[in-house]
Design a protein around this motif. Structure first.
Motif, PDB file in Angstrom:
ATOM      1  N   SER A  37       0.820  -1.218   0.000  1.00 56.90           N
ATOM      2  CA  SER A  37       0.000   0.000   0.000  1.00 56.90           C
ATOM      3  C   SER A  37       0.851   1.265   0.000  1.00 56.90           C
ATOM      4  CB  SER A  37      -0.953  -0.017   1.195  1.00 56.90           C
ATOM      5  OG  SER A  37      -0.243  -0.217   2.379  1.00 56.90           O
ATOM      6  N   GLU A  38       0.219   2.349  -0.440  1.00 55.67           N
ATOM      7  CA  GLU A  38       0.913   3.657  -0.447  1.00 55.67           C
ATOM      8  C   GLU A  38       1.017   4.200   0.970  1.00 55.67           C
ATOM      9  OE1 GLU A  38      -1.360   6.241  -3.031  1.00 55.67           O
ATOM     10  OE2 GLU A  38      -1.415   4.683  -4.563  1.00 55.67           O
ATOM     11  N   ILE A  39      -0.075   4.059   1.701  1.00 55.05           N
ATOM     12  CA  ILE A  39      -0.121   4.523   3.087  1.00 55.05           C
ATOM     13  C   ILE A  39      -0.760   3.408   3.912  1.00 55.05           C
ATOM     14  CG2 ILE A  39      -0.792   6.423   4.613  1.00 55.05           C
ATOM     15  CD1 ILE A  39      -1.672   8.020   2.269  1.00 55.05           C
ATOM     16  N   PHE A  40      -0.213   3.152   5.086  1.00 53.34           N
ATOM     17  CA  PHE A  40      -0.773   2.087   5.939  1.00 53.34           C
ATOM     18  C   PHE A  40      -0.687   2.525   7.393  1.00 53.34           C
ATOM     19  CE2 PHE A  40      -0.889  -1.742   8.430  1.00 53.34           C
ATOM     20  CZ  PHE A  40      -1.735  -2.593   7.721  1.00 53.34           C
ATOM     21  N   PHE A  41      -1.804   2.451   8.095  1.00 52.63           N
ATOM     22  CA  PHE A  41      -1.834   2.797   9.517  1.00 52.63           C
ATOM     23  C   PHE A  41      -2.363   1.598  10.301  1.00 52.63           C
ATOM     24  CE2 PHE A  41      -3.052   6.615   7.077  1.00 52.63           C
ATOM     25  CZ  PHE A  41      -1.962   7.427   7.355  1.00 52.63           C
ATOM     26  N   SER A  42      -1.649   1.223  11.332  1.00 48.56           N
ATOM     27  CA  SER A  42      -2.149   0.127  12.165  1.00 48.56           C
ATOM     28  C   SER A  42      -2.487   0.613  13.568  1.00 48.56           C
ATOM     29  CB  SER A  42      -1.138  -1.017  12.223  1.00 48.56           C
ATOM     30  OG  SER A  42       0.072  -0.555  12.759  1.00 48.56           O
ATOM     31  N   THR A  43      -2.128   1.852  13.874  1.00 53.41           N
ATOM     32  CA  THR A  43      -2.425   2.357  15.227  1.00 53.41           C
ATOM     33  C   THR A  43      -3.011   3.769  15.167  1.00 53.41           C
ATOM     34  OG1 THR A  43      -0.255   3.410  15.500  1.00 53.41           O
ATOM     35  CG2 THR A  43      -0.449   1.094  16.186  1.00 53.41           C
ATOM     36  N   HIS A  44      -3.704   4.107  16.235  1.00 45.39           N
ATOM     37  CA  HIS A  44      -4.258   5.460  16.411  1.00 45.39           C
ATOM     38  C   HIS A  44      -3.124   6.488  16.343  1.00 45.39           C
ATOM     39  CE1 HIS A  44      -5.567   8.897  18.872  1.00 45.39           C
ATOM     40  NE2 HIS A  44      -6.811   8.558  18.560  1.00 45.39           N
ATOM     41  N   LYS A  45      -2.006   6.161  16.976  1.00 48.00           N
ATOM     42  CA  LYS A  45      -0.873   7.095  17.035  1.00 48.00           C
ATOM     43  C   LYS A  45      -0.364   7.434  15.627  1.00 48.00           C
ATOM     44  CE  LYS A  45       3.436   7.588  19.574  1.00 48.00           C
ATOM     45  NZ  LYS A  45       4.426   6.906  20.394  1.00 48.00           N
ATOM     46  N   GLN A  46      -0.215   6.410  14.798  1.00 48.80           N
ATOM     47  CA  GLN A  46       0.281   6.639  13.426  1.00 48.80           C
ATOM     48  C   GLN A  46      -0.685   7.516  12.628  1.00 48.80           C
ATOM     49  OE1 GLN A  46       0.477   2.633  11.982  1.00 48.80           O
ATOM     50  NE2 GLN A  46       2.496   2.229  12.845  1.00 48.80           N
ATOM     51  N   LEU A  47      -1.973   7.212  12.746  1.00 50.29           N
ATOM     52  CA  LEU A  47      -2.961   7.967  11.974  1.00 50.29           C
ATOM     53  C   LEU A  47      -3.076   9.404  12.484  1.00 50.29           C
ATOM     54  CD1 LEU A  47      -5.091   8.084   9.771  1.00 50.29           C
ATOM     55  CD2 LEU A  47      -6.740   7.083  11.352  1.00 50.29           C
ATOM     56  N   GLU A  48      -2.982   9.566  13.778  1.00 47.13           N
ATOM     57  CA  GLU A  48      -3.091  10.913  14.336  1.00 47.13           C
ATOM     58  C   GLU A  48      -1.907  11.779  13.903  1.00 47.13           C
ATOM     59  OE1 GLU A  48      -2.925  11.502  18.600  1.00 47.13           O
ATOM     60  OE2 GLU A  48      -4.747  12.724  18.438  1.00 47.13           O
ATOM     61  N   LYS A  49      -0.746  11.170  13.830  1.00 49.55           N
ATOM     62  CA  LYS A  49       0.450  11.892  13.367  1.00 49.55           C
ATOM     63  C   LYS A  49       0.221  12.389  11.937  1.00 49.55           C
ATOM     64  CE  LYS A  49       5.425  11.202  13.022  1.00 49.55           C
ATOM     65  NZ  LYS A  49       6.494  10.213  12.998  1.00 49.55           N
ATOM     66  N   TYR A  50      -0.347  11.519  11.114  1.00 52.24           N
ATOM     67  CA  TYR A  50      -0.659  11.874   9.723  1.00 52.24           C
ATOM     68  C   TYR A  50      -1.664  13.033   9.689  1.00 52.24           C
ATOM     69  CZ  TYR A  50      -2.608  11.294   5.005  1.00 52.24           C
ATOM     70  OH  TYR A  50      -3.056  11.498   3.723  1.00 52.24           O
ATOM     71  N   CYS A  51      -2.676  12.970  10.540  1.00 55.14           N
ATOM     72  CA  CYS A  51      -3.711  14.010  10.579  1.00 55.14           C
ATOM     73  C   CYS A  51      -3.110  15.370  10.957  1.00 55.14           C
ATOM     74  CB  CYS A  51      -4.802  13.642  11.583  1.00 55.14           C
ATOM     75  SG  CYS A  51      -5.761  12.213  11.100  1.00 55.14           S
ATOM     76  N   ARG A  52      -2.200  15.342  11.900  1.00 48.06           N
ATOM     77  CA  ARG A  52      -1.573  16.601  12.331  1.00 48.06           C
ATOM     78  C   ARG A  52      -0.783  17.243  11.205  1.00 48.06           C
ATOM     79  NH1 ARG A  52      -2.271  17.340  17.556  1.00 48.06           N
ATOM     80  NH2 ARG A  52      -2.654  15.495  18.816  1.00 48.06           N
ATOM     81  N   LYS A  53      -0.167  16.413  10.387  1.00 45.83           N
ATOM     82  CA  LYS A  53       0.592  16.937   9.239  1.00 45.83           C
ATOM     83  C   LYS A  53      -0.351  17.448   8.176  1.00 45.83           C
ATOM     84  CE  LYS A  53       4.988  14.515   9.173  1.00 45.83           C
ATOM     85  NZ  LYS A  53       5.707  13.393   8.577  1.00 45.83           N
ATOM     86  N   ARG A  54      -1.456  16.745   7.976  1.00 49.88           N
ATOM     87  CA  ARG A  54      -2.386  17.057   6.886  1.00 49.88           C
ATOM     88  C   ARG A  54      -3.231  18.298   7.184  1.00 49.88           C
ATOM     89  NH1 ARG A  54      -5.522  13.110   2.873  1.00 49.88           N
ATOM     90  NH2 ARG A  54      -7.142  14.534   2.221  1.00 49.88           N
TER      91      ARG A  54
END
Ligand code: SF4
Ligand code: SF4
Length: 144
Positions: free
Chosen positions: A115-132
């Motif tokens: 996959s291009e992007i893969f999140f398995s944890t809340h922490k990983q996805l939240e980090k992405y959200c903060r950047k976005r």
């Protein structure tokens, strides 16, 4: 489960005896029978991503994006999978399972790798959200 994630688990049948395909027999976790890929609308807004954060907070839920769009990868065992990787309802298995071949499957490359992007944890996805989203932390203020 989408087409990518169905399985032709037992593909040789001789004199009534079911024999597991060689490649599948090496796949000890029977990966594609123990997960579902559920396509979801592409998340765009902070609300969309906040909802994904709720989903990924649950056990066995992962989120990924590939060339076909966004998906939930749900780790959950098929109730028909028997010991040794045999499908308990082989003759009556769903279409998505019939369509699937193991020519190139998750045994060769995991969804995470593919996959291009893969999140398995809340922490990983939240980090992405903060950047976005610059104002990610202020997303609840309209409700206060
Ligand atoms: S992931 Fe591939 S090798 Fe493993 S059970 Fe499914 S089709 Fe067979
Ligand atoms: S129905 Fe059979 S082939 Fe389909 S996921 Fe379940 S065990 Fe695998």
């Amino acid at each position: 489960m989408n087409a990518k994630n169905a399985i032709k688990l037992v593909d040789v049948e001789i004199a009534g005896e079911v024999i597991i395909d060689k490649k599948c027999s090496k796949c000890k976790k029977s990966i594609c029978c123990n997960s579902i890929n559920q396509k979801i609308p592409a998340p765009k807004s902070k609300e969309d991503f906040d909802h994904l954060l709720w989903q990924i907070s649950h056990q066995g839920i992962n989120v990924f994006k590939d060339a076909d769009g966004w998906f939930l990868l749900i780790e959950t065992n098929c109730s028909h999978l028997l010991e040794g990787g045999v499908c308990g309802i082989y003759d009556n298995r769903p279409w998505v399972c019939r369509e699937y071949t193991n020519d190139f499957c998750e045994f060769d490359e995991s969804i995470e790798e593919a996959s291009e992007i893969f999140f398995s944890t809340h922490k990983q996805l939240e980090k992405y959200c903060r950047k976005r989203f610059k104002k990610w932390d202020k997303r609840f203020t309209i409700y206060d």
